[in-house]
Design a protein around this motif. Structure first.
Motif, PDB file in Angstrom:
ATOM      1  N   ARG A  25      -1.811   3.229   7.369  1.00  0.00           N
ATOM      2  CA  ARG A  25      -0.709   4.092   6.955  1.00  0.00           C
ATOM      3  C   ARG A  25       0.332   4.174   8.086  1.00  0.00           C
ATOM      4  O   ARG A  25       1.537   4.147   7.839  1.00  0.00           O
ATOM      5  CB  ARG A  25      -1.254   5.476   6.616  1.00  0.00           C
ATOM      6  CG  ARG A  25      -0.349   6.308   5.814  1.00  0.00           C
ATOM      7  CD  ARG A  25      -0.291   6.055   4.320  1.00  0.00           C
ATOM      8  NE  ARG A  25      -1.455   6.470   3.588  1.00  0.00           N
ATOM      9  CZ  ARG A  25      -2.117   5.653   2.767  1.00  0.00           C
ATOM     10  NH1 ARG A  25      -1.742   4.416   2.599  1.00  0.00           N
ATOM     11  NH2 ARG A  25      -3.151   6.074   2.090  1.00  0.00           N
ATOM     12  N   ASP A  28       2.187   0.847   8.170  1.00  0.00           N
ATOM     13  CA  ASP A  28       3.087   0.805   7.016  1.00  0.00           C
ATOM     14  C   ASP A  28       4.306   1.706   7.242  1.00  0.00           C
ATOM     15  O   ASP A  28       5.413   1.379   6.811  1.00  0.00           O
ATOM     16  CB  ASP A  28       2.363   1.214   5.735  1.00  0.00           C
ATOM     17  CG  ASP A  28       1.496   0.101   5.164  1.00  0.00           C
ATOM     18  OD1 ASP A  28       1.562  -1.043   5.662  1.00  0.00           O
ATOM     19  OD2 ASP A  28       0.754   0.386   4.206  1.00  0.00           O
ATOM     20  N   THR A  76       4.236   9.329   4.829  1.00  0.00           N
ATOM     21  CA  THR A  76       2.927   8.677   4.937  1.00  0.00           C
ATOM     22  C   THR A  76       1.852   9.697   4.608  1.00  0.00           C
ATOM     23  O   THR A  76       1.186  10.221   5.487  1.00  0.00           O
ATOM     24  CB  THR A  76       2.722   8.127   6.363  1.00  0.00           C
ATOM     25  OG1 THR A  76       2.920   9.202   7.296  1.00  0.00           O
ATOM     26  CG2 THR A  76       3.692   7.011   6.679  1.00  0.00           C
ATOM     27  N   SER A  80      -1.491   8.180  -0.290  1.00  0.00           N
ATOM     28  CA  SER A  80      -0.642   7.009  -0.511  1.00  0.00           C
ATOM     29  C   SER A  80       0.673   7.199   0.230  1.00  0.00           C
ATOM     30  O   SER A  80       0.955   8.267   0.760  1.00  0.00           O
ATOM     31  CB  SER A  80      -0.372   6.821  -2.007  1.00  0.00           C
ATOM     32  OG  SER A  80       0.318   7.931  -2.526  1.00  0.00           O
ATOM     33  N   LEU A  81       1.475   6.152   0.221  1.00  0.00           N
ATOM     34  CA  LEU A  81       2.837   6.249   0.726  1.00  0.00           C
ATOM     35  C   LEU A  81       3.702   6.818  -0.393  1.00  0.00           C
ATOM     36  O   LEU A  81       3.640   6.336  -1.531  1.00  0.00           O
ATOM     37  CB  LEU A  81       3.371   4.877   1.122  1.00  0.00           C
ATOM     38  CG  LEU A  81       2.627   4.158   2.238  1.00  0.00           C
ATOM     39  CD1 LEU A  81       3.018   2.692   2.274  1.00  0.00           C
ATOM     40  CD2 LEU A  81       2.899   4.831   3.579  1.00  0.00           C
ATOM     41  N   LYS A 113      -0.671   0.821  -0.174  1.00  0.00           N
ATOM     42  CA  LYS A 113      -0.343   0.131   1.080  1.00  0.00           C
ATOM     43  C   LYS A 113       0.722  -0.914   0.782  1.00  0.00           C
ATOM     44  O   LYS A 113       0.814  -1.434  -0.326  1.00  0.00           O
ATOM     45  CB  LYS A 113      -1.573  -0.475   1.727  1.00  0.00           C
ATOM     46  CG  LYS A 113      -2.339  -1.473   0.901  1.00  0.00           C
ATOM     47  CD  LYS A 113      -3.619  -1.894   1.627  1.00  0.00           C
ATOM     48  CE  LYS A 113      -4.394  -2.940   0.898  1.00  0.00           C
ATOM     49  NZ  LYS A 113      -5.024  -2.540  -0.332  1.00  0.00           N
TER      50      LYS A 113
END
Length: 140
Positions: A25, A28, A76, A80-81, A113
């Protein structure tokens, strides 16, 4: 009228991302920082304690409530994003069909992701969303 909880702050985006516990995370988050900076031409700014935003727009509802919000952004979250401002543009439905594994809800785009999605399509969603909010909404 109550004040919006999510406002631009002077907090450090780098400090926020560095503090993300989950390594995927966190990585990302850095990738989204680069992607959204490039797609919008804007510098990232923290909105509230957890949203990284790019650009801004002013909104006014018929109820009289108004305020400022990031044009596009992300957070983040643990599950999840969360990506903001990417589902309203004129081409967003067609682009979402090509994005890859995601879900939508309450005006947000959720991705587990970044490796689950086509980054070129995501970049175009950011461009379309940012352009829609910063151009079309200012014409009204």
């Amino acid at each position: 009228m109550t004040e919006n909880k999510t406002q631009a702050t002077g907090a450090s985006v780098e400090d926020f991302l560095a503090a993300v516990e989950h390594p995927v995370r966190r990585q990302d988050g850095y990738r989204l920082l680069d992607l959204m900076t490039g797609a919008t031409g804007q510098q990232a700014q923290m909105w509230g304690p957890t949203i990284v935003g790019f650009g801004r727009y002013h909104y006014r509802y018929e109820s009289g409530r108004e305020g400022d919000a990031p044009a596009v952004g992300f957070s983040t979250r643990k599950a999840s994003l969360s990506l903001y401002g990417l589902t309203y543009g004129p081409d967003s439905a067609q682009l979402l069909g090509r994005l890859g594994k995601h879900r939508t809800g309450a005006g947000c785009l959720y991705v587990n992701k970044l490796d689950d999605v086509d980054e070129a399509v995501l970049t175009e969603l950011v461009r379309v969303g940012y352009g829609h909010v910063t151009t079309l909404l200012h014409q009204g």
